[in-house]
Design an enzyme around this catalytic site. Structure first.
Site, PDB file in Angstrom:
ATOM      1  CD  GLU A  85      -2.506   1.203   2.729  1.00  0.00           C
ATOM      2  OE1 GLU A  85      -3.477   1.974   2.861  1.00  0.00           O
ATOM      3  OE2 GLU A  85      -2.114   0.462   3.648  1.00  0.00           O
ATOM      4  CG  HIS A  86       1.368   3.542   2.793  1.00  0.00           C
ATOM      5  ND1 HIS A  86       0.570   2.759   3.609  1.00  0.00           N
ATOM      6  CD2 HIS A  86       0.664   4.672   2.526  1.00  0.00           C
ATOM      7  CE1 HIS A  86      -0.569   3.390   3.837  1.00  0.00           C
ATOM      8  NE2 HIS A  86      -0.539   4.547   3.187  1.00  0.00           N
TER       9      HIS A  86
END
Length: 449
Positions: free
Chosen positions: A341-342
């Site tokens: 996601e990050h």
């Protein structure tokens, strides 16, 4: 506190074999479907009354009505801490700068003389934006959902957030203040699967509150939530559009010996404080950095808040690990297989390394672009794909709220020029009526070219 996975053997396995070696939280949306199915059906048949009942059951408070009164929105903004208001205003300003540039222009292609195809981008008419409650308060999620919807030109924007017992059944006042700041006046005290069902089916039957009109159905639902929100999205997809089935939040950090272990540990902890299922993953070719990060984690965790209920369970869980690789090339293979996601890149020549990444929701380059910046004030969007979905999905953007529509405009001569090809293909597919629709326009005799 955090486990190690050593991949410094010979060649890395490929595809799913590599993904299976990497840490990941268990997030069984399919199992949750049977829990949310009766909730959604109840809301479908009983409307607002069911939403209110489930709010009492799951959130511990019975609201007199679902829609937040306008005066409560105004009061929340008036009473908002000035420093928080200033921070939200700056977050909104930067998000608008980025998202305004994403709007696509109408484009017309002349295929042949007299024949054009125009692609027009039309915003969905009405959206339901979900803002989670529970362990934390997320006014930033209001910004990240509302701004791209507004910049896309969506006319109808409704927000739902769980009722809070300590605030008399209203959503958290900071959530309400963020809505008011953005000019959103349709806000509902509803959470969980019942909120998603409310958006899908509407509650135009009313809510038991005199004069309250209820929630009209929406076309699209966006915003993160727990596993039951994700399951409700999966169940109702088709009736409504959805952005994604958001799972537990994740950070992966690709780092080499140039990285500062103080920064690395702080960033791993920052993600772990979200939830005991949050994933914090360090991928590095430096044994020294791994050891220094482990030492820093012990020091920094001890000085943190939410230690026992979130941070320690998240770091110690199967979803978090330090992954050791032979070199940076292997590290890139690992982070692409993980699809975080990050993703932070804390290496020498970080920008060049970041340019080689294929799979990530958002990429944060170098020591001065931590994920926390993206959560609030980078201008980027923090509603991002989780669970490895970054290999095929994007984060929330203006495009999420737009539909591309092709407008076909041909003259008689332009159609005549290609008519024989259309008829030939129709007959090849054994769809003679398709060809007949062309022939009828030319007296049943197709011009030959």
């Amino acid at each position: 506190m955090i486990s190690r996975i050593d991949l410094r053997g010979e060649a890395l396995p490929e595809g799913s074999a590599l993904r299976d070696l990497l840490p990941r939280a268990e997030f069984d949306v399919e199992a949750a479907l049977e829990r949310v199915r009766p909730i959604c059906e109840d809301v479908r048949h009983h409307g607002a009354a069911a939403v209110i009942d489930y709010g009492e059951k799951f959130d511990g408070v019975r609201v007199p009505g679902l829609r937040v009164p306008a005066e409560e929105l105004t009061r929340a903004l008036d009473e908002l801490d000035p420093a928080v208001r200033a921070a939200l205003e700056e977050s909104v300003r930067r998000a608008r700068l980025v998202h305004r540039e994403q709007r696509r222009a109408t484009h017309t292609t002349q295929v042949v003389p007299g024949g054009t195809v125009t692609e027009k981008w039309i915003p969905v008419e009405r959206v339901g934006l979900y803002v989670p409650g529970g362990r934390s308060v997320y006014p930033s999620s209001v910004v990240m959902n509302v701004v791209p919807a507004q910049e896309a030109g969506v006319e109808g924007v409704a927000v739902a957030s769980p009722p809070q017992k300590e605030f008399g059944g209203l959503p958290h006042p900071t959530i309400l203040a963020a809505c008011a700041l953005l000019g959103v006046d349709e806000v509902y005290a509803a959470g969980g699967a019942q909120a998603i069902a409310m958006f899908a089916y509407g509650t135009l039957d009313g809510t038991g509150t005199d004069g309250e009109p209820g929630c009209a159905p929406v076309n699209l639902v966006t915003g993160p939530g727990n596993i039951y929100v994700a399951a409700a999205k999966r169940l109702l997809k088709g009736r409504i559009g959805i952005d994604a089935e958001a799972g537990p939040t994740e950070i992966a950090i690709l780092a080499d010996s140039t990285a500062d272990p103080v920064h690395v540990a702080a960033d791993l902890i920052s993600q772990a404080e979200h939830d005991p299922m949050a994933a914090s993953v360090l991928v590095t070719d430096s044994e020294e950095l791994a050891a220094a990060t482990e030492a820093e984690l012990k020091t920094q965790v001890a000085a943190s808040k939410h230690v026992d209920d979130r941070i320690v369970p998240a770091l110690a869980g199967r979803q978090s690990a330090i992954v050791l690789v032979r070199d940076l090339a292997d590290g890139l293979e690992v982070v692409d297989a993980y699809g975080a996601e990050h993703l932070e890149i804390q290496t020498a020549a970080a920008a060049a390394v970041a340019d080689r990444v294929r799979n990530a929701g958002a990429i944060f380059v170098g020591p001065w672009a931590p994920v926390s910046l993206g959560d609030y004030c980078a201008g980027s969007n923090h509603v991002l794909p989780t669970g490895g979905c970054a290999c095929h999905s994007s984060g929330l953007s203006v495009q999420s709220f737009l539909r591309g529509v092709h407008i076909v405009d041909y003259t008689r001569d332009a159609l005549a020029d290609v008519a024989h090809h259309v008829v030939t293909l129709a007959e090849a597919e054994d769809l003679p009526a398709h060809g007949a629709a062309i022939k009828a326009r030319f007296g049943w005799k197709v011009p030959q070219r």
